[in-house]
Motif scaffolding. Structure first.
Motif, short mmCIF file in Angstrom:
data_model
loop_
_atom_site.label_atom_id
_atom_site.label_comp_id
_atom_site.label_asym_id
_atom_site.label_seq_id
_atom_site.Cartn_x
_atom_site.Cartn_y
_atom_site.Cartn_z
N UNK A 138 -47.77 -68.06 70.93
CA UNK A 138 -46.68 -68.05 69.95
C UNK A 138 -47.13 -67.60 68.57
N UNK A 139 -48.36 -67.09 68.47
CA UNK A 139 -48.91 -66.76 67.15
C UNK A 139 -48.13 -65.68 66.43
N UNK A 140 -47.39 -64.85 67.17
CA UNK A 140 -46.63 -63.77 66.54
C UNK A 140 -45.22 -64.20 66.17
N UNK A 141 -44.90 -65.46 66.36
CA UNK A 141 -43.55 -65.97 66.09
C UNK A 141 -43.47 -66.61 64.71
N UNK A 142 -42.61 -66.11 63.83
CA UNK A 142 -42.43 -66.77 62.53
C UNK A 142 -41.98 -68.22 62.67
N UNK A 143 -41.14 -68.49 63.70
CA UNK A 143 -40.67 -69.87 63.90
C UNK A 143 -41.85 -70.80 64.18
N UNK A 145 -43.83 -65.62 56.58
CA UNK A 145 -43.20 -64.58 55.76
C UNK A 145 -43.86 -63.23 56.00
N UNK A 146 -45.16 -63.23 56.18
CA UNK A 146 -45.87 -61.97 56.44
C UNK A 146 -45.42 -61.34 57.76
N UNK A 147 -45.18 -62.17 58.78
CA UNK A 147 -44.75 -61.66 60.08
C UNK A 147 -43.36 -61.04 60.01
N UNK A 148 -42.50 -61.61 59.20
CA UNK A 148 -41.13 -61.08 59.07
C UNK A 148 -40.64 -61.32 57.65
N UNK A 149 -40.99 -60.42 56.73
CA UNK A 149 -40.62 -60.63 55.32
C UNK A 149 -39.14 -60.50 55.05
N UNK A 150 -38.36 -60.06 56.05
CA UNK A 150 -36.92 -59.92 55.85
C UNK A 150 -36.14 -61.12 56.40
#
Length: 522
Positions: free
Chosen positions: A263-268, A294-299
């Motif tokens: 799950x490391x790529x999940x912002x949640x 935030x870095x994984x999904x800044x939007x």
């Protein structure tokens, strides 16, 4: 929680039409119809539609052909064509339950909810035992916050055929929306046993319970799902969320650490890790995890809201508001953002500014129960009891199983001197949350106000057991002991009260403090 998807199916696909010894023209339209049915069964929707168009062009008076044309169009998401086909079928055969049913699904896909409900109601009138129509009507009513009607159709759907997992979960939702927690938990236990080899059922039940502010039973079902399917992030993420809501950072981190790779790529995932660290007092680690989210999904504004919660917990309301203003630029229609800004102003005792942002949150989502609840607390803290009562009552209608809503609604009634109603609200509070100290305190306080000192004693003592840091509980139980002639106990209670060096709070001050304890991030 989003509903299970409505079933986009006819009641059943009719058998192919026999050609017999028909004339060539008749033979031709039946051939097209039969080919279309075969394509539909094979989920080849575009060639199916083309065959049905040929069939209906040659035979304009056959309602079944138009139903099939509508079905193919619906599966292709060509909603205007589907609507036109089903309407034509109803012109030819107003008593077609299939046409009413599928027209209802089309309206639902078009977000024309009142028309969808009417069409589905017509379908179940014409076909009272048709399970899919009953089920979909129940789900649609449930989504429209009409659980009393929904549960009737869902129960009829269960009686009409085999109980599916989707049906069972939506029955649980309906009971919860009605505030019938015992019925919901009974249904949940029955369903998890019935579908004991299906971890997705326990997962769905856990999510429903969590969405209805019942983290303790939610954890039970999510843990069961995890045992059935170990190491699954879709299960362990909500399980971690549940443990965070229960204040158990250790178990939350245990669940999250078990999926640190997958799950490391999940912002949640990183937001939940941050919340767990925040709960356990590991400020720097929490801040780092929020940065990763935030870095994984800044939007994604949800990560900024989580960062704002971090600042709110540490008393940095200015920083929290600045972060939330950035989130608002990403998504100005996300109601969680103005609600979170309101929390910062409320914590800072700036009630008018908080109320303004809550009004905006409620405008974006008229059923945002937490925003309505907080606005009610603010009105009560401002001495506007009648406005507070209406708002808190509405939040209870949206979430009747929330003990905090019952408690603060009762406090508002008590401030309005409506003591018997307040007592009933406090009784409901402690029934829903037996370890909720404030609920026991308020119940004891209200009983004492009526001179029912023997009855008041137990709740006040339970309040102190649950919340030994609640000064007013010692003061109130001391007064009760005096009335009961227990001088030594009274003196000890008053001495404990004096240690807090606390004065008596007004009704409005109690509401404000109780509200801040609830909304301030833990």
């Amino acid at each position: 929680m989003s509903s299970w998807l409505l079933l986009i199916l006819a009641f059943s696909l009719a058998p192919s039409v026999s050609s017999g010894q028909s004339a060539p023209a008749v033979q031709d339209w039946k051939t097209h119809l039969n080919r279309g049915i075969e394509f539909l069964r094979a989920q080849k929707f575009q060639p199916a539609k083309e065959e049905f168009l040929l069939a209906t062009a040659q035979r304009r008076d056959n309602p079944a052909a138009f139903v099939y044309l509508g079905l193919a169009s619906l599966q292709l998401d060509q909603l205007a064509d589907a609507e036109a086909a089903f309407r034509q079928a109803l012109i030819l055969d107003p008593g077609s339950a299939q046409a009413h049913y599928n027209l209802g699904l089309t309206y639902s896909r078009q977000n024309r909810v009142p028309e969808a409900i009417r069409a589905l109601e017509k379908a179940v009138t014409l076909a009272p035992q048709q399970q899919t129509a009953l089920y979909n009507l129940g789900v649609l009513l449930l989504d429209q916050k009409r659980p009393e009607e929904a549960v009737r159709y869902l129960e009829r759907a269960r009686q009409a055929g085999t109980e599916t997992a989707e049906l069972a979960v939506n029955l649980i939702r309906a009971h919860l929306d009605l505030g019938k927690i015992e019925d919901a938990l009974k249904q949940a236990q029955s369903s998890s046993s019935r579908f004991r080899d299906a971890p997705e059922v326990c997962l769905a039940i856990g999510r429903v319970l969590l969405a209805h502010d019942l983290p303790e039973p939610a954890r039970t079902f999510l843990e069961k799902a995890s045992r059935q399917l170990p190491g699954e992030p879709a299960i362990l993420l909500p399980l971690a969320d549940t443990n965070i809501q229960l204040g158990d950072a250790t178990r939350a981190l245990e669940a999250l650490n078990s999926i640190s790779g997958s799950a490391a790529a999940s912002p949640e995932y990183h937001r939940l890790v941050a919340q767990a660290y925040l709960l356990s007092g590991q400020k720097e680690k929490a801040f780092d995890e929020l940065g990763k989210a935030i870095e994984l999904n800044p939007q994604n504004p949800a990560s900024y809201v989580a960062l704002a919660r971090f600042h709110q917990k540490h008393g940095e309301q200015g920083k929290a508001v600045a972060v939330l203003e950035k989130a608002a630029k990403l998504d100005p229609n996300f109601p969680e953002i103005p609600y979170s800004i309101a929390i910062s102003y409320f914590i800072a005792d700036e009630y008018d500014q908080a109320a303004s942002f809550l009004d905006n949150a409620i405008r974006l989502d008229p059923n945002f129960d937490r925003a309505i609840f907080l606005l009610g607390i603010i009105k009560a803290a401002q001495g506007r009891g009648r406005e507070a009562e209406l708002l808190l009552k509405k939040s209870l209608e949206l979430k009747p199983q929330n003990p905090h809503y019952h408690c603060l609604y009762g406090m508002t009634l008590l401030a309005l001197n409506r003591v018997p109603e307040a007592i009933e609200s406090f009784r409901r509070t402690v029934l829903l949350a037996p370890s909720y100290g404030l609920g026991h305190y308020q119940l004891g306080r209200a009983l004492a106000r009526q001179g029912r000192y023997s009855e008041a004693r137990g709740p006040l003592e339970r309040a102190i057991e649950a919340r030994p840091d609640l000064p007013e509980a010692y003061y109130q139980v001391g007064r009760v002991y005096v009335r009961l002639g227990e001088k030594d106990r009274a003196e000890k209670a008053f001495a404990a009260f004096e240690k807090f060096r606390a004065g008596q709070l007004s009704e409005q001050q109690e509401m404000s403090r109780a509200g801040q304890e609830l909304v301030k991030p833990k």
